[in-house]
Each structure stands twice: as structure tokens, then as C-alpha cells.
Write an enzyme that holds these catalytic residues in place. Structure first.
Site, PDB file in Angstrom:
ATOM      1  N   LYS A 189      17.704 -21.757 -43.732  1.00 32.95           N
ATOM      2  CA  LYS A 189      16.750 -22.381 -42.806  1.00 32.95           C
ATOM      3  C   LYS A 189      17.484 -22.926 -41.576  1.00 32.95           C
ATOM      4  O   LYS A 189      18.230 -23.891 -41.671  1.00 32.95           O
ATOM      5  CB  LYS A 189      15.978 -23.530 -43.464  1.00 32.95           C
ATOM      6  CG  LYS A 189      14.809 -23.931 -42.559  1.00 32.95           C
ATOM      7  CD  LYS A 189      14.315 -25.323 -42.747  1.00 32.95           C
ATOM      8  CE  LYS A 189      14.993 -26.378 -41.924  1.00 32.95           C
ATOM      9  NZ  LYS A 189      14.750 -26.333 -40.480  1.00 32.95           N
ATOM     10  N   GLY A 241      23.952 -31.698 -41.902  1.00 30.33           N
ATOM     11  CA  GLY A 241      23.015 -32.443 -41.070  1.00 30.33           C
ATOM     12  C   GLY A 241      23.265 -33.929 -41.200  1.00 30.33           C
ATOM     13  O   GLY A 241      24.392 -34.355 -41.485  1.00 30.33           O
ATOM     14  N   SER A 242      22.206 -34.705 -41.040  1.00 29.18           N
ATOM     15  CA  SER A 242      22.370 -36.164 -40.999  1.00 29.18           C
ATOM     16  C   SER A 242      22.577 -36.741 -42.399  1.00 29.18           C
ATOM     17  O   SER A 242      22.116 -36.180 -43.396  1.00 29.18           O
ATOM     18  CB  SER A 242      21.141 -36.793 -40.357  1.00 29.18           C
ATOM     19  OG  SER A 242      20.003 -36.495 -41.124  1.00 29.18           O
ATOM     20  N   THR A 243      23.221 -37.901 -42.442  1.00 31.63           N
ATOM     21  CA  THR A 243      23.475 -38.549 -43.727  1.00 31.63           C
ATOM     22  C   THR A 243      22.154 -38.953 -44.393  1.00 31.63           C
ATOM     23  O   THR A 243      22.004 -38.840 -45.611  1.00 31.63           O
ATOM     24  CB  THR A 243      24.395 -39.775 -43.510  1.00 31.63           C
ATOM     25  OG1 THR A 243      25.651 -39.273 -43.044  1.00 31.63           O
ATOM     26  CG2 THR A 243      24.627 -40.557 -44.789  1.00 31.63           C
ATOM     27  N   GLY A 246      20.718 -35.964 -45.980  1.00 36.62           N
ATOM     28  CA  GLY A 246      21.635 -35.611 -47.079  1.00 36.62           C
ATOM     29  C   GLY A 246      21.359 -36.449 -48.316  1.00 36.62           C
ATOM     30  O   GLY A 246      21.348 -35.939 -49.448  1.00 36.62           O
ATOM     31  N   GLU A 263      27.460 -31.597 -45.971  1.00 40.01           N
ATOM     32  CA  GLU A 263      28.374 -31.867 -44.860  1.00 40.01           C
ATOM     33  C   GLU A 263      27.570 -32.704 -43.871  1.00 40.01           C
ATOM     34  O   GLU A 263      26.656 -32.205 -43.232  1.00 40.01           O
ATOM     35  CB  GLU A 263      28.840 -30.536 -44.250  1.00 40.01           C
ATOM     36  CG  GLU A 263      30.123 -30.682 -43.464  1.00 40.01           C
ATOM     37  CD  GLU A 263      29.852 -30.904 -41.994  1.00 40.01           C
ATOM     38  OE1 GLU A 263      29.714 -32.084 -41.607  1.00 40.01           O
ATOM     39  OE2 GLU A 263      29.779 -29.911 -41.256  1.00 40.01           O
ATOM     40  N   CYS A 297      29.779 -33.123 -35.553  1.00 40.12           N
ATOM     41  CA  CYS A 297      29.843 -34.073 -36.671  1.00 40.12           C
ATOM     42  C   CYS A 297      31.203 -34.761 -36.744  1.00 40.12           C
ATOM     43  O   CYS A 297      31.302 -35.908 -37.147  1.00 40.12           O
ATOM     44  CB  CYS A 297      29.517 -33.371 -37.976  1.00 40.12           C
ATOM     45  SG  CYS A 297      30.381 -31.828 -38.169  1.00 40.12           S
ATOM     46  N   GLU A 394      26.667 -43.060 -35.777  1.00 43.73           N
ATOM     47  CA  GLU A 394      26.923 -41.774 -35.116  1.00 43.73           C
ATOM     48  C   GLU A 394      25.999 -41.643 -33.905  1.00 43.73           C
ATOM     49  O   GLU A 394      24.786 -41.702 -34.050  1.00 43.73           O
ATOM     50  CB  GLU A 394      26.648 -40.646 -36.121  1.00 43.73           C
ATOM     51  CG  GLU A 394      27.002 -39.285 -35.621  1.00 43.73           C
ATOM     52  CD  GLU A 394      26.832 -38.210 -36.692  1.00 43.73           C
ATOM     53  OE1 GLU A 394      25.822 -38.229 -37.406  1.00 43.73           O
ATOM     54  OE2 GLU A 394      27.721 -37.341 -36.800  1.00 43.73           O
TER      55      GLU A 394
HETATM   56  P1  NDP Z   1      18.635 -33.530 -39.720  1.00 39.50           P
HETATM   57  O1  NDP Z   1      19.551 -33.927 -40.795  1.00 39.50           O
HETATM   58  O2  NDP Z   1      17.222 -34.019 -39.771  1.00 39.50           O
HETATM   59  O3  NDP Z   1      18.568 -31.946 -39.581  1.00 39.50           O
HETATM   60  C1  NDP Z   1      19.453 -31.031 -40.177  1.00 39.50           C
HETATM   61  C2  NDP Z   1      18.695 -29.872 -40.826  1.00 39.50           C
HETATM   62  O4  NDP Z   1      17.952 -30.347 -41.951  1.00 39.50           O
HETATM   63  C3  NDP Z   1      17.655 -29.229 -39.913  1.00 39.50           C
HETATM   64  O5  NDP Z   1      17.563 -27.859 -40.218  1.00 39.50           O
HETATM   65  C4  NDP Z   1      16.399 -29.967 -40.318  1.00 39.50           C
HETATM   66  O6  NDP Z   1      15.223 -29.291 -39.966  1.00 39.50           O
HETATM   67  C5  NDP Z   1      16.568 -30.042 -41.823  1.00 39.50           C
HETATM   68  N1  NDP Z   1      15.791 -31.097 -42.476  1.00 39.50           N
HETATM   69  C6  NDP Z   1      15.191 -32.187 -41.920  1.00 39.50           C
HETATM   70  N2  NDP Z   1      14.597 -32.930 -42.864  1.00 39.50           N
HETATM   71  C7  NDP Z   1      14.801 -32.305 -44.049  1.00 39.50           C
HETATM   72  C8  NDP Z   1      14.450 -32.595 -45.417  1.00 39.50           C
HETATM   73  N3  NDP Z   1      13.774 -33.694 -45.753  1.00 39.50           N
HETATM   74  N4  NDP Z   1      14.859 -31.748 -46.377  1.00 39.50           N
HETATM   75  C9  NDP Z   1      15.585 -30.650 -46.091  1.00 39.50           C
HETATM   76  N5  NDP Z   1      15.936 -30.317 -44.812  1.00 39.50           N
HETATM   77  C10 NDP Z   1      15.575 -31.135 -43.805  1.00 39.50           C
HETATM   78  O7  NDP Z   1      19.269 -33.970 -38.359  1.00 39.50           O
HETATM   79  P2  NDP Z   1      18.510 -34.221 -36.980  1.00 39.50           P
HETATM   80  O8  NDP Z   1      18.304 -32.910 -36.377  1.00 39.50           O
HETATM   81  O9  NDP Z   1      17.281 -35.049 -37.121  1.00 39.50           O
HETATM   82  O10 NDP Z   1      19.561 -35.120 -36.227  1.00 39.50           O
HETATM   83  C11 NDP Z   1      19.571 -36.533 -36.459  1.00 39.50           C
HETATM   84  C12 NDP Z   1      20.934 -37.089 -36.424  1.00 39.50           C
HETATM   85  O11 NDP Z   1      21.692 -36.494 -37.467  1.00 39.50           O
HETATM   86  C13 NDP Z   1      21.726 -36.765 -35.176  1.00 39.50           C
HETATM   87  O12 NDP Z   1      21.485 -37.686 -34.175  1.00 39.50           O
HETATM   88  C14 NDP Z   1      23.117 -36.812 -35.682  1.00 39.50           C
HETATM   89  O13 NDP Z   1      23.569 -38.131 -35.670  1.00 39.50           O
HETATM   90  C15 NDP Z   1      23.016 -36.339 -37.090  1.00 39.50           C
HETATM   91  N6  NDP Z   1      23.379 -34.900 -37.260  1.00 39.50           N
HETATM   92  C16 NDP Z   1      24.565 -34.618 -37.818  1.00 39.50           C
HETATM   93  C17 NDP Z   1      24.958 -33.307 -37.950  1.00 39.50           C
HETATM   94  C18 NDP Z   1      26.251 -32.944 -38.542  1.00 39.50           C
HETATM   95  O14 NDP Z   1      26.711 -31.830 -38.365  1.00 39.50           O
HETATM   96  N7  NDP Z   1      26.868 -33.802 -39.284  1.00 39.50           N
HETATM   97  C19 NDP Z   1      24.134 -32.207 -37.462  1.00 39.50           C
HETATM   98  C20 NDP Z   1      22.856 -32.612 -36.936  1.00 39.50           C
HETATM   99  C21 NDP Z   1      22.525 -33.922 -36.845  1.00 39.50           C
HETATM  100  P3  NDP Z   1      14.597 -29.599 -38.505  1.00 39.50           P
HETATM  101  O15 NDP Z   1      15.538 -29.067 -37.516  1.00 39.50           O
HETATM  102  O16 NDP Z   1      13.332 -28.886 -38.486  1.00 39.50           O
HETATM  103  O17 NDP Z   1      14.432 -31.106 -38.429  1.00 39.50           O
END
Ligand code: NDP
Length: 484
Positions: A189, A241-243, A246, A263, A297, A394
Site C-alpha cells: 500500500k 511511517g509515523s511512530t 506504528g 521503521e 526519518c 520529529e
Molecule cells: P503515517 O504513519 O500516517 O503514514 C505512513 C503510511 O501508513 C501511509 O501509507 C499511510 O497511509 C499509512 N497509514 C496511516 N494510518 C494507518 C493505519 N491506521 N494503519 C495502517 N496504515 C496506515 O504518516 P503521515 O503520512 O501521517 O505523516 C505523519 C508524520 O509521521 C510525519 O510528520 C512524520 O513526522 C512521520 N513520518 C515518518 C516517516 C518515516 O519514514 N519514519 C514517514 C512518514 C511520516 P496514508 O498515506 O493514506 O495516510
């Protein structure tokens, strides 16, 4: 008598150097890549160019029935894929790598259009590294037991993979390449703001004649991701993605016999000692925090400077920041492109405001910004207290928080004083100090006299709230196999 300047000040002005886009053929609408073909989605949403706010294409979003179909396709494809001689499996992975190289220019442009990152980075970093990951894991396919201490290995099965918007193609490669090499089938996804290169990767899977159902790519929002995580027929989840999300995923998978790697975020310390080559360190600081607009990240967002050189480094850094070119991601001279989305811009602005309210001193580069699109100029905070939000949370934007230290022990303590532990940088001329500090840091990756260096052969992953599991290198095979 007035002194004659030894050097005339040079005022460089760059001519625009835009990357041509006339050869890019995006479809008006993309559907879901399921079972080797395109499955019509129930709903569609536009994906927008963050540098112009113009829509690029309509994207099908997967609902629960689509997630079911994708998982079922991956399950059906699994027996034949895992039974294929490993050498043959490796050839498919190798073919994907070659096709990424063939379509490299197109992929780089589309990545910059959809995500806002400078073409220089998508062209020289994201796309070549994505290909390199497929090449690297193609080589592992028939050597898995060598990589895992001679143990008998079997694929996990059907893996669900969720990737963020900061490195869309590269994160897809980090996830798919080891999964496929190990004999798993996958449902990926992409993030809702950056689905395009993943959909081009679906076309590449078709071109590579990958057997139907081995890779399924289903864009959507958080609800799609959540449905994938909760699906009962998934054997492993890999998430970047975000903590916060996670933690939700960890809770949702608790009590189920499935693999999980997370991660997550970071607030990485970039530590400069007074014996470091300071000009080189300044280049590393710039690369550490302004690469990809700071949407990284492992960004070096906490800059720890030894007190005796702090003022000098800040002044050199500030001067260097004034030379960064902010603007059109498709211009080859651009250093800092567009912020990925309006929501992310709001998050950055809110944290920067909090930094000022809490008493830190802000300096933001004065530069002309395009009228439309989402932009945030490079920003530096000094007088930051370790408890300030900008030192703790972050920001995920082009914003660096500077703090100082006096001794090596204090540097280590301050660097480790974070809920996160993804990466760190150490700038020093002394090899023994670099090694001692690296050993003491609770960070998955420590760079010495460099920053943001990535290579498929080296593992990447976090400590503490930055997550667990490693991607890259032989360690990156482990989450995708059961060993006996
Ligand atoms: P998210 O963690 O929401 O998004 C990462 C991925 O997870 C996207 O594909 C998202 O879909 C999907 N997702 C969102 N909610 C769920 C859920 N409940 N269950 C499973 N998958 C889900 O990050 P954000 O895009 O909202 O960014 C927010 C903050 O997170 C940023 O400001 C940054 O601080 C941090 N971040 C950190 C990253 C890293 O590499 N460590 C990467 C991205 C963000 P969708 O895109 O549709 O929301």
C-alpha cells in the site's frame, strides 16, 4: 589608504535548468494492481503536484473488498512462487531492477512531480538506489541459507507492506525486493499523496512477466492500510511511517502469529566535535537536514555542537543555508523542493511556531517562493532547550535545532536523550573517538564524517520508538523468512 579586496565578490545567478516532462505519459486514471491486472476501484481521488497544487491523475483507492481480493491473489500465487527454483526467482527480481534502470528518467520525473522532491535527488538517489536494492536481493535469492547461518529457510508467506510518502519508490523497493527474493508474495500500500511511482512499478512487474498475484499494489488512505494490517490471511506486516501509526499496528497485530517490522520516526543527533573539519561538517549538516526537505526519518534534526566551535559552525551553516536554492523540484539546480502536502506544511509550521513560543531563536532563509504550492524555507533554531518541542518531536521538514555540549560524555548523553534511536552522525578527526561515541549511541545507524549515506548492503533500522527489524543487507532477509 583603503585596503584592496583580494577577491571580488561573485554574484552567481543560475539560469533555469528545467527537466523536460513532455515525454512523460501519465494515464488520467489508475486502478488497483491485483492479480497481474488492473482492478477497478470503488472510489478515486486525485494525486496532486505539491509544487503547483495541480492534479496529476485520478487514483483508485482500495476498500475492504479490494484488500480482500489483493490478499487472495497473493495467497493463490504463493505456492508456485515459493516452489520456483530460487535461481529463477532471482531472475525475475533482477529483471525488475533492469527495467527500473531502463525507465529511470521517467520514474525520477514522476517521483518529483508527485512528491515535490528535487529532480537531482530523485534522479541521483531514489531511483538508482531502488534499482540497486532489486539487484542486491536478486543476488541473495539462491543463497538464502548462506545468509542465514546455514539454516533451513522458508518464506513467511503473504506479506502486507505499507510505505510512506517521503521515498515512495525507494521504500517500495526496500520492501518488495527482499520479500520476493525470499519467496513471499506481497500486497503493497503506497501513501495517499504519492502513489504514482508504485503504480509505474506495477507496470514494470507486468513488463517483467512476474507471475500474476506475486505483487499486488493497492493505493488508498489510512483505512486501506488498517484493513491490510487487520486482514486475517496476512503472514507478515512491514511498515514504515509515523511512530503513532506504528504503535496502532503493533497493538492490532498483538496476539497473532505474524511477523512485524516497524521503521518509524526519528530525532537523530548530528554531533560535531571541535577537532572536526568544520567546512566538511557544514556540508554534512546541510545534507543531513535539508536533503528531501527534511522529510527523512533519519534526518539530522538535532545538531549538537561542541561549545568551543558552536558559534563558528552556526555562522558557517547560516551562510551556507543562504546559498540553497528553494523552488521548482524539476529544476536541476534546485536544492530544496516543495513540502509534500498541505497537512505536512501545517505540521511543520505548528512546530516552528512552538519553537518560537518556547523561546528558541529562529532564523529562516529569506528567499522568493513560488506563489502556488507548499513551501517552507530552510530554518535554523539556536538557544534550544532540550525540553523544547523542536528538540524532542520529529518535525519532518527543513528545520534544524542546534544545541551545544562541552564534553564527549555530555554529547553522548544528550544524543541518547530521546525517545527515538534511528540514526546519528559523528564529526571528528579522531577515529578512536568516532568508534567510542558510535558504540555508546543508541542509534541503528551511525555515520562518521558523513550523513545520509545509503547502500543496499548495509542494514537500516531503529532502537526504541524508532521501531524494530532491519531492512537492507543480509539482516534484511531475516524478517522475510522462517528459519528452522
Ligand atoms: P503515517 O504513519 O500516517 O503514514 C505512513 C503510511 O501508513 C501511509 O501509507 C499511510 O497511509 C499509512 N497509514 C496511516 N494510518 C494507518 C493505519 N491506521 N494503519 C495502517 N496504515 C496506515 O504518516 P503521515 O503520512 O501521517 O505523516 C505523519 C508524520 O509521521 C510525519 O510528520 C512524520 O513526522 C512521520 N513520518 C515518518 C516517516 C518515516 O519514514 N519514519 C514517514 C512518514 C511520516 P496514508 O498515506 O493514506 O495516510
Amino acid at each position: 589608504m583603503t585596503a584592496t579586496p583580494t577577491r571580488a565578490a561573485l554574484a552567481w545567478e543560475y539560469s533555469p535548468a528545467p527537466e523536460a516532462t513532455d515525454h512523460i505519459r501519465l494515464a488520467e486514471r489508475y486502478e488497483l494492481f491485483v492479480d497481474g491486472g488492473w482492478r477497478e476501484a470503488a472510489s478515486h481521488q486525485p494525486t496532486v503536484n505539491p509544487a503547483t497544487e495541480e492534479p496529476l491523475a485520478e487514483i483508485g483507492w482500495a476498500g475492504e473488498a479490494d484488500v480482500d481480493a489483493a490478499v487472495a491473489a497473493a495467497r493463490a500465487a504463493l505456492p508456485r512462487w515459493r516452489a520456483l527454483p530460487a535461481l529463477e526467482r532471482g531472475k525475475y527480481v533482477f529483471r525488475i531492477a533492469r527495467l527500473i534502470q531502463e525507465r529511470a528518467r521517467e520514474l525520477a520525473i514522476v517521483e518529483s512531480l508527485d512528491g515535490g522532491k528535487p529532480i537531482r535527488e530523485s534522479r541521483d538517489v531514489d531511483v538508482p538506489l531502488a534499482a540497486a536494492h532489486f539487484f542486491y536481493y536478486a543476488g541473495w535469492a539462491d543463497k538464502l541459507s548462506y545468509g542465514l547461518a546455514g539454516r533451513r529457510v522458508e518464506p513467511m508467506g503473504v506479506v502486507g507492506q505499507i510505505v510512506p510518502w517521503n521515498f515512495p519508490l525507494l521504500m517500495a523497493a526496500w520492501k518488495l525486493a527482499p520479500a520476493l527474493a525470499c519467496g513471499n508474495t506481497a500486497v503493497l500500500k503506497p501513501a495517499e499523496t504519492t502513489p504514482l511511482t508504485a503504480l509505474l512499478l506495477a507496470e514494470i512487474c507486468q513488463e517483467a512477466e512476474l507471475p500474476d498475484g506475486v505483487v499486488n499494489i493497492i493505493p488508498g488512505d489510512g483505512a486501506t492500510g488498517a484493513a491490510l494490517v487487520r486482514h486475517p490471511d496476512i503472514d507478515k506486516i512491514a511498515f514504515t511511517g509515523s511512530t503513532g501509526v506504528g504503535k496502532d499496528i503493533q497493538a492490532a497485530t498483538a496476539g497473532r502469529d505474524i511477523g512485524l517490522t516497524l521503521e518509524l520516526g526519528g530525532k537523530s543527533a548530528n554531533i560535531v566535535f571541535d577537532d572536526a573539519a568544520l567546512d566538511q561538517a557544514v556540508e554534512g549538516i546541510v545534507n543531513g537536514i535539508f536533503f528531501n526537505q527534511g522529510h527523512v526519518c533519519c534526518a539530522g534534526s538535532r545538531l549538537l555542537l561542541q561549545e568551543s566551535v558552536a558559534e563558528e559552525v552556526v555562522e558557517k551553516l547560516w551562510r551556507r543555508m543562504g546559498l540553497l536554492r528553494v523552488g521548482d523540484p524539476l529544476d536541476k539546480n534546485t536544492d530544496v523542493g516543495a513540502i509534500n502536502s498541505a497537512e505536512q506544511l501545517e505540521r511543520i509550521e505548528a512546530l516552528v511556531d512552538a519553537g518560537e513560543r518556547e523561546g528558541a531563536t529562529r532564523r529562516t532563509v529569506a528567499c522568493a517562493l513560488p506563489e502556488r504550492g507548499y513551501w517552507f524555507p530552510p530554518t535554523l533554531f539556536t538557544d534550544v532547550a532540550p525540553v523544547n518541542r523542536i528538540a524532542v518531536e520529529e518535525i519532518f521538514g527543513p528545520v534544524v535545532s542546534v544545541m551545544t555540549f562541552r564534553t564527549q560524555a555530555e554529547a553522548i548523553e544528550k544524543a541518547n536523550s530521546s525517545a527515538y534511536g534511528l540514526a546519528a552522525g559523528v564529526w571528528t578527526d579522531k577515529g578512536s573517538r568516532a568508534l567510542a561515541v558510535a558504540r555508546a549511541l543508541k542509534a541503528g545507524v551511525v555515520w562518521q564524517n558523513t550523513y545520509n549515506q545509503f547502500d543496499p548492503t548495509s542494514p537500516f533500522g531503529g532502537y526504541k520508538e524508532s521501531g524494530f527489524g532491519r531492512e537492507g543487507g543480509a539482516a534484511g532477509l531475516r524478517p522475510y523468512v522462517r528459519v528452522s
